[in-house]
Design a protein around this motif. Structure first.
Motif, mmCIF file in Angstrom:
data_model
loop_
_atom_site.group_PDB
_atom_site.id
_atom_site.type_symbol
_atom_site.label_atom_id
_atom_site.label_comp_id
_atom_site.label_asym_id
_atom_site.label_seq_id
_atom_site.Cartn_x
_atom_site.Cartn_y
_atom_site.Cartn_z
ATOM 1 N N ARG A 132 0.756 -1.175 -0.066
ATOM 2 C CA ARG A 132 0.086 0.020 -0.170
ATOM 3 C C ARG A 132 0.796 1.370 -0.069
ATOM 4 N N SER A 133 1.888 1.179 1.048
ATOM 5 C CA SER A 133 2.766 2.553 0.942
ATOM 6 C C SER A 133 3.965 2.024 0.530
ATOM 7 N N LYS A 134 4.951 2.932 -0.084
ATOM 8 C CA LYS A 134 6.167 2.360 -0.401
ATOM 9 C C LYS A 134 7.233 2.359 0.720
ATOM 10 N N THR A 135 7.326 3.237 1.491
ATOM 11 C CA THR A 135 8.284 3.240 2.931
ATOM 12 C C THR A 135 7.471 3.199 3.922
ATOM 13 N N ILE A 136 7.995 2.547 5.051
ATOM 14 C CA ILE A 136 7.504 2.843 6.442
ATOM 15 C C ILE A 136 8.631 3.571 7.257
ATOM 16 N N GLN A 137 8.360 4.618 7.805
ATOM 17 C CA GLN A 137 9.495 5.139 8.734
ATOM 18 C C GLN A 137 9.478 4.334 10.101
ATOM 19 N N ILE A 138 10.726 3.604 10.579
ATOM 20 C CA ILE A 138 11.027 2.846 11.646
ATOM 21 C C ILE A 138 11.924 3.477 12.749
ATOM 22 N N SER A 139 12.502 4.633 12.433
ATOM 23 C CA SER A 139 13.161 5.400 13.319
ATOM 24 C C SER A 139 13.263 7.093 13.218
ATOM 25 N N GLU A 140 12.842 7.620 14.454
ATOM 26 C CA GLU A 140 12.934 8.918 14.288
ATOM 27 C C GLU A 140 14.324 9.459 15.230
ATOM 28 N N ASN A 141 15.154 8.569 15.689
ATOM 29 C CA ASN A 141 16.144 9.095 16.694
ATOM 30 C C ASN A 141 17.442 8.242 16.093
ATOM 31 N N ALA A 142 17.798 8.084 14.801
ATOM 32 C CA ALA A 142 18.749 7.686 14.080
ATOM 33 C C ALA A 142 19.340 6.362 14.646
ATOM 34 N N VAL A 143 18.427 5.440 15.132
ATOM 35 C CA VAL A 143 18.799 4.140 15.609
ATOM 36 C C VAL A 143 17.704 3.059 15.291
ATOM 37 N N HIS A 144 18.106 1.963 14.910
ATOM 38 C CA HIS A 144 16.949 0.851 15.001
ATOM 39 C C HIS A 144 17.761 -0.527 15.044
ATOM 40 N N TYR A 145 17.095 -1.539 15.732
ATOM 41 C CA TYR A 145 17.356 -2.755 16.186
ATOM 42 C C TYR A 145 16.997 -3.821 15.453
ATOM 43 N N ALA A 146 17.612 -4.824 15.155
ATOM 44 C CA ALA A 146 16.880 -6.071 14.637
ATOM 45 C C ALA A 146 17.908 -7.159 15.111
ATOM 46 N N VAL A 147 17.485 -8.544 14.785
ATOM 47 C CA VAL A 147 18.180 -9.685 15.028
ATOM 48 C C VAL A 147 18.565 -10.255 13.932
ATOM 49 N N GLN A 148 19.978 -10.995 14.052
ATOM 50 C CA GLN A 148 20.680 -11.626 12.988
ATOM 51 C C GLN A 148 20.722 -12.992 13.471
ATOM 52 N N ILE A 149 20.677 -13.878 12.637
ATOM 53 C CA ILE A 149 20.841 -15.509 12.529
ATOM 54 C C ILE A 149 21.543 -15.555 11.290
ATOM 55 N N GLU A 150 22.894 -16.004 11.229
ATOM 56 C CA GLU A 150 23.607 -16.417 9.982
ATOM 57 C C GLU A 150 23.597 -14.951 8.944
ATOM 58 N N ASN A 151 23.085 -15.160 7.976
ATOM 59 C CA ASN A 151 22.813 -14.279 6.877
ATOM 60 C C ASN A 151 21.643 -13.722 6.793
ATOM 61 N N ARG A 152 20.834 -13.668 7.884
ATOM 62 C CA ARG A 152 19.532 -13.119 7.654
ATOM 63 C C ARG A 152 19.060 -12.416 8.884
ATOM 64 N N LEU A 153 18.273 -11.413 8.690
ATOM 65 C CA LEU A 153 17.953 -10.355 9.556
ATOM 66 C C LEU A 153 16.396 -10.474 9.746
ATOM 67 N N TYR A 154 15.825 -10.014 11.043
ATOM 68 C CA TYR A 154 14.575 -10.435 11.469
ATOM 69 C C TYR A 154 14.141 -9.071 12.337
ATOM 70 N N ASP A 155 13.010 -8.653 12.089
ATOM 71 C CA ASP A 155 12.427 -7.650 12.911
ATOM 72 C C ASP A 155 10.920 -7.484 12.460
ATOM 73 N N ALA A 156 10.124 -6.541 13.079
ATOM 74 C CA ALA A 156 8.739 -6.329 12.461
ATOM 75 C C ALA A 156 8.508 -6.248 11.082
ATOM 76 N N MET A 157 9.448 -5.812 10.076
ATOM 77 C CA MET A 157 9.227 -5.373 9.125
ATOM 78 C C MET A 157 9.549 -6.640 7.846
ATOM 79 N N THR A 158 10.356 -7.436 8.482
ATOM 80 C CA THR A 158 10.452 -8.907 7.743
ATOM 81 C C THR A 158 9.698 -9.895 7.878
ATOM 82 N N GLY A 159 8.835 -10.099 9.004
ATOM 83 C CA GLY A 159 8.074 -11.190 9.583
ATOM 84 C C GLY A 159 8.952 -12.372 9.919
ATOM 85 N N PRO A 160 8.205 -13.499 10.041
ATOM 86 C CA PRO A 160 9.256 -14.620 10.627
ATOM 87 C C PRO A 160 10.054 -15.231 9.605
#
Length: 187
Positions: A132-160
């Motif tokens: 629906r929208s092209k880009t979602i803003q995920i940080s206004e404070n210059a920092v974002h956190y995610a989780v990495q396992i091997e060569n994959r990243l996971y957060d709310a944007m990526t789904g499981p």
């Protein structure tokens, strides 16, 4: 025949549809998927497909208890309600703990942006074509956190299923200069 026996019969006749070669299914080993049909195998396969409702049902059926908090938190972390500025720290904690409970070795990843350009403190995430929208803003404070396992990243944007590192980095956007580093803990 009671409802539980009927449900169990239906569960045991349903095929496991997880593919161990892509997405979150990578954390369910080929050996587990080749085991005889059991509720545990089906629960793990459901998690690999991102079907947390089914995984929770399997857990409850197998143990006779409600699902553990880490499994409920993992389900909640991937909710689309978290696809916004703000919840990335809690999402990363829940994803990290969930993967840890599943026997994986997750790492926290910190993304920062810097620069003097207007909006250099903003971080956005490009959605797939057709969203629906092209880009979602995920940080206004210059920092974002995610989780990495091997060569994959996971957060709310990526789904499981997560995203390969290169694709995730291509979708992360900022007017500033983005950098990434592994961190041992979250703030």
């Amino acid at each position: 025949m009671n409802i539980r026996v009927l449900f169990l019969t239906l569960v045991l006749t349903t095929a496991v549809q997880a593919s161990p070669t892509n997405g979150a299914a990578g954390w369910v080993s080929q050996a587990i998927l080749q085991m005889p049909d059991t509720l545990r195998t089906r629960m793990l396969a459901a998690i690999a497909r991102g079907d947390f409702a089914e995984a929770i049902s399997f857990w409850e059926l197998q143990t006779g208890r409600t699902a553990p908090q880490w499994l409920l938190a993992l389900q909640s972390a991937f909710s689309t309600t978290n696809q916004k500025t703000g919840p990335c720290i809690q999402v990363a904690r829940s994803v990290f703990e969930g993967f840890k409970q599943l026997g994986r070795k997750p790492s926290y990843v910190e993304f920062t942006t810097s620069g003097t350009h207007r909006g250099a403190n903003l971080i956005g995430f490009d959605l797939p074509v057709g969203a629906r929208s092209k880009t979602i803003q995920i940080s206004e404070n210059a920092v974002h956190y995610a989780v990495q396992i091997e060569n994959r990243l996971y957060d709310a944007m990526t789904g499981p299923a997560g995203l390969p590192l290169a694709e995730y980095m291509a979708r992360l956007q900022s007017p500033g200069t983005l950098s990434m580093k592994i961190v041992s803990q979250l703030p």
